[in-house]
Design a protein around this motif. Structure first.
Motif, mmCIF file in Angstrom:
data_model
loop_
_atom_site.group_PDB
_atom_site.id
_atom_site.type_symbol
_atom_site.label_atom_id
_atom_site.label_comp_id
_atom_site.label_asym_id
_atom_site.label_seq_id
_atom_site.Cartn_x
_atom_site.Cartn_y
_atom_site.Cartn_z
ATOM 1 N N ASP A 154 28.734 23.454 59.833
ATOM 2 C CA ASP A 154 29.225 24.780 60.198
ATOM 3 C C ASP A 154 28.867 25.809 59.132
ATOM 4 O O ASP A 154 28.396 26.913 59.437
ATOM 5 N N LYS A 155 29.030 25.434 57.871
ATOM 6 C CA LYS A 155 28.738 26.366 56.776
ATOM 7 C C LYS A 155 27.230 26.566 56.601
ATOM 8 O O LYS A 155 26.771 27.673 56.287
ATOM 9 N N SER A 156 26.450 25.512 56.806
ATOM 10 C CA SER A 156 24.993 25.634 56.689
ATOM 11 C C SER A 156 24.419 26.526 57.785
ATOM 12 O O SER A 156 23.518 27.331 57.540
ATOM 13 N N ILE A 157 24.941 26.378 59.005
ATOM 14 C CA ILE A 157 24.482 27.217 60.116
ATOM 15 C C ILE A 157 24.869 28.672 59.858
ATOM 16 O O ILE A 157 24.075 29.594 60.087
ATOM 17 N N LYS A 158 26.086 28.885 59.379
ATOM 18 C CA LYS A 158 26.535 30.246 59.036
ATOM 19 C C LYS A 158 25.609 30.872 57.996
ATOM 20 O O LYS A 158 25.190 32.038 58.125
ATOM 21 N N LYS A 159 25.264 30.094 56.984
ATOM 22 C CA LYS A 159 24.386 30.587 55.920
ATOM 23 C C LYS A 159 23.022 30.986 56.474
ATOM 24 O O LYS A 159 22.458 32.026 56.098
ATOM 25 N N GLU A 160 22.480 30.179 57.383
ATOM 26 C CA GLU A 160 21.167 30.479 57.962
ATOM 27 C C GLU A 160 21.230 31.713 58.857
ATOM 28 O O GLU A 160 20.311 32.547 58.849
ATOM 29 N N LEU A 161 22.300 31.857 59.622
ATOM 30 C CA LEU A 161 22.463 33.044 60.467
ATOM 31 C C LEU A 161 22.562 34.307 59.612
ATOM 32 O O LEU A 161 22.006 35.355 59.962
ATOM 33 N N GLU A 162 23.248 34.195 58.494
ATOM 34 C CA GLU A 162 23.355 35.338 57.582
ATOM 35 C C GLU A 162 22.006 35.648 56.946
ATOM 36 O O GLU A 162 21.662 36.817 56.736
ATOM 37 N N ARG A 163 21.236 34.605 56.672
ATOM 38 C CA ARG A 163 19.920 34.804 56.058
ATOM 39 C C ARG A 163 18.997 35.620 56.960
ATOM 40 O O ARG A 163 18.192 36.424 56.478
ATOM 41 N N ILE A 164 19.129 35.428 58.278
ATOM 42 C CA ILE A 164 18.251 36.165 59.194
ATOM 43 C C ILE A 164 18.860 37.498 59.637
ATOM 44 O O ILE A 164 18.310 38.171 60.512
ATOM 45 N N GLY A 165 20.007 37.864 59.024
ATOM 46 C CA GLY A 165 20.486 39.227 59.196
ATOM 47 C C GLY A 165 21.792 39.450 59.924
ATOM 48 O O GLY A 165 22.226 40.598 60.072
ATOM 49 N N TYR A 166 22.463 38.398 60.380
ATOM 50 C CA TYR A 166 23.719 38.580 61.107
ATOM 51 C C TYR A 166 24.912 38.679 60.154
ATOM 52 O O TYR A 166 24.929 38.054 59.093
ATOM 53 N N ASP A 167 25.900 39.458 60.566
ATOM 54 C CA ASP A 167 27.192 39.516 59.891
ATOM 55 C C ASP A 167 28.076 38.473 60.579
ATOM 56 O O ASP A 167 28.591 38.707 61.678
ATOM 57 N N VAL A 168 28.238 37.307 59.949
ATOM 58 C CA VAL A 168 28.834 36.150 60.622
ATOM 59 C C VAL A 168 30.290 35.950 60.221
ATOM 60 O O VAL A 168 30.633 35.950 59.036
ATOM 61 N N GLU A 169 31.134 35.765 61.227
ATOM 62 C CA GLU A 169 32.513 35.355 60.996
ATOM 63 C C GLU A 169 32.680 33.948 61.554
ATOM 64 O O GLU A 169 32.576 33.729 62.764
ATOM 65 N N LEU A 170 32.907 32.977 60.668
ATOM 66 C CA LEU A 170 33.060 31.581 61.065
ATOM 67 C C LEU A 170 34.506 31.310 61.457
ATOM 68 O O LEU A 170 35.434 31.578 60.694
ATOM 69 N N ILE A 171 34.687 30.763 62.658
ATOM 70 C CA ILE A 171 36.013 30.392 63.154
ATOM 71 C C ILE A 171 36.003 28.886 63.377
ATOM 72 O O ILE A 171 35.268 28.379 64.225
ATOM 73 N N THR A 172 36.799 28.159 62.598
ATOM 74 C CA THR A 172 36.807 26.699 62.685
ATOM 75 C C THR A 172 37.546 26.244 63.933
ATOM 76 O O THR A 172 38.672 26.664 64.196
ATOM 77 N N ASP A 173 36.882 25.388 64.700
ATOM 78 C CA ASP A 173 37.440 24.855 65.941
ATOM 79 C C ASP A 173 38.278 23.620 65.614
ATOM 80 O O ASP A 173 37.746 22.589 65.213
ATOM 81 N N TYR A 174 39.582 23.737 65.767
ATOM 82 C CA TYR A 174 40.472 22.602 65.517
ATOM 83 C C TYR A 174 40.665 21.819 66.805
ATOM 84 O O TYR A 174 40.885 22.399 67.861
ATOM 85 N N SER A 175 40.624 20.490 66.709
ATOM 86 C CA SER A 175 40.702 19.688 67.935
ATOM 87 C C SER A 175 41.745 18.577 67.875
ATOM 88 O O SER A 175 41.736 17.686 68.698
ATOM 89 N N MET A 176 42.633 18.630 66.897
ATOM 90 C CA MET A 176 43.625 17.567 66.775
ATOM 91 C C MET A 176 45.044 18.111 66.938
ATOM 92 O O MET A 176 45.438 19.080 66.285
ATOM 93 N N GLY A 177 45.799 17.483 67.823
ATOM 94 C CA GLY A 177 47.229 17.717 67.952
ATOM 95 C C GLY A 177 47.645 19.166 68.065
ATOM 96 O O GLY A 177 47.059 19.957 68.800
ATOM 97 N N ASN A 178 48.710 19.537 67.322
ATOM 98 C CA ASN A 178 49.270 20.881 67.436
ATOM 99 C C ASN A 178 48.371 21.948 66.824
ATOM 100 O O ASN A 178 48.637 23.140 66.951
ATOM 101 N N LEU A 179 47.278 21.540 66.170
ATOM 102 C CA LEU A 179 46.336 22.525 65.649
ATOM 103 C C LEU A 179 45.655 23.287 66.780
ATOM 104 O O LEU A 179 45.148 24.388 66.581
#
Length: 276
Positions: free
Chosen positions: A14-39
């Motif tokens: 997730d962080k590596s993809i964000k870094k690459e998207l930023e490298r090519i010019g995007y203003d990226v906001e990473l939102i972590t997808d939680y998939s366990m229980g009450n999260l």
């Protein structure tokens, strides 16, 4: 340009993809997808708040989207049509596939069977170039390794392989991971395939990513057990090939459908696969 990126925390991808998207010019906001229980409920609250200012000029990039509710998806698509949903797992393994398939024209998948069945676009899997290629020529001192999540019949198969490797005197490193100790204990009660399995054989914390890369690079071969529901090759396969490591796999599709790989590596992949 603003880009909202929704992805689970998976071996730092997730962080590596964000870094690459930023490298090519995007203003990226990473939102972590939680998939366990009450999260999941916590995640839905985050999504609602994050997308308050979403508009038609923004891009939303979703990987898997397992916990995006119907309401959240409707909210996104009501505000922008600049949405890309990428599946790096088979849709059968995504409990949210029914909701996602309503937007099938926006979905791209790594799985050849899913792309044909649901008329999706195909995009091969990928790996972190800087993480694996730099280790491709190092000396290898681990005979066989496996690092992955335990599911279906995989655990008993791995224990049988461990027994065989010990008997043959082959060095190995196996890290058998399960994301929830509670769910694993419950499964041990109801799933006959796990009866008799020693809990000490399973880890409930993911291996550190730096250690994962080191083991892959130091291995002569990597053992690969794709889930029965998927036809796309695993991330483990492409990372291993990038590290010049052989792949021992139960996958039956690789020789015929190894799409998206550099032709120079296709021959390596075919030579590296052994069945038996």
């Amino acid at each position: 340009m603003k880009l909202y990126f929704i992805c689970s925390d998976f071996f730092n991808y997730d962080k590596s993809i964000k870094k690459e998207l930023e490298r090519i010019g995007y203003d990226v906001e990473l939102i972590t997808d939680y998939s366990m229980g009450n999260l999941i409920l916590y995640f839905q609250g985050i999504i609602k708040k994050k997308f308050e200012n979403l508009d038609g000029d923004n891009i939303v990039f979703i990987i898997k989207g397992e916990t995006l509710s119907k309401t959240a998806l409707n909210n996104i698509f009501n505000k922008t049509k600049r949405v890309c949903i990428y599946q790096w797992d088979a849709l059968k393994n995504n409990c949210n596939s029914k909701c996602l398939l309503k937007y099938s024209e926006f979905i791209t998948s790594f799985d050849p069977v899913d792309t044909c069945k649901y008329k999706l676009r195909y995009k091969a899997l990928f790996h972190q170039m800087e993480s694996f290629n730099q280790h491709s020529d190092r000396e290898k001192n681990v005979g066989a390794s496996f690092i992955g999540t335990v599911h279906e019949d995989r655990l008993k198969q791995l224990i049988e392989i461990e027994t065989y490797l010990k008997k043959e005197g082959v060095s190995f490193f196996f890290y058998k991971y399960y994301p929830s100790k509670l769910i694993f204990f419950l499964r041990k009660i109801i799933d006959t395939r796990l009866w008799g399995v020693n809990t000490k054989d399973v880890f409930f914390k993911p291996l550190e990513y730096s250690k994962y890369k080191e083991i892959i690079a130091n291995s002569i071969s990597v053992i690969d057990f794709p889930r029965k529901a998927q036809s796309g090759y695993t991330m483990r396969t492409i990372e291993s090939l990038a590290s010049n490591t052989k792949v021992i796999t139960t996958a039956e599709y690789l020789e015929d459908k190894f799409v998206g790989i550099n032709p120079d590596k296709l021959a390596l992949a075919k030579m590296a696969i052994h069945r038996g």
